[in-house]
Design an enzyme around this catalytic site. Sequence first.
Site, short mmCIF file in Angstrom:
data_model
loop_
_atom_site.label_atom_id
_atom_site.label_comp_id
_atom_site.label_asym_id
_atom_site.label_seq_id
_atom_site.Cartn_x
_atom_site.Cartn_y
_atom_site.Cartn_z
N HIS A 150 19.91 27.28 19.07
CA HIS A 150 19.70 25.85 18.92
C HIS A 150 18.36 25.48 19.55
CE1 HIS A 150 24.17 24.61 18.23
NE2 HIS A 150 23.85 25.73 17.60
N GLU A 188 17.51 23.30 21.80
CA GLU A 188 17.53 23.17 23.26
C GLU A 188 17.52 24.55 23.92
OE1 GLU A 188 20.18 19.75 21.70
OE2 GLU A 188 19.60 21.77 21.08
#
Length: 181
Positions: free
Chosen positions: A72, A74
């Site tokens: 992802h 992040e």
Amino acid sequence: MNTTQANIIANETIDETKVAQARKIILELQNNMPEYINNGFGPFIAAIYDKSGKLIAKSSNTVLKDNCSSCHAEVNTIRLAEQNLGTYDLSKFDLSLYVTAEPCIMCLGAIMWSGIKSVYYGVPSKDVERITGFDEGFKPHWFEEFKARGITVYGNIEPAAGEKELEYYMTSNKIVYKPQR
């Protein structure tokens, strides 16, 4: 609170200076999204800045490109910041993470354990799920949990721009990746 900030939520008293900085960065990330989407990346981008405003790391979602469910935006950005700074513990650098959408349950754990001090996000999870069908996970009381750990959170920053990009992702017939249940 001025009227343009009315929907912004935070786990501290809202600071207009922080909101202005976050708005600028999140809009820039949202504006970069079509290019990332057109190059096969997922519809999320994150960036980490230090308190002086220096960009430390920036990355997008690479789940499909890397064939890895944990890639992802992040997590990728935290990994890159740790590499750039030569440490697994980012807490001593007083860093802020800016992301185009509210972090999912997996990313919340990565943020908490990385030492990031502040999180600013655009589109809330309920709207990500409504627009895309992505499963953001079960996240009860995460604002309060982050506050208890000394992590500041601001949300709903420029969500309309992010919703537009998520809609673009969906109209581009991109894959909504999630395990079959």
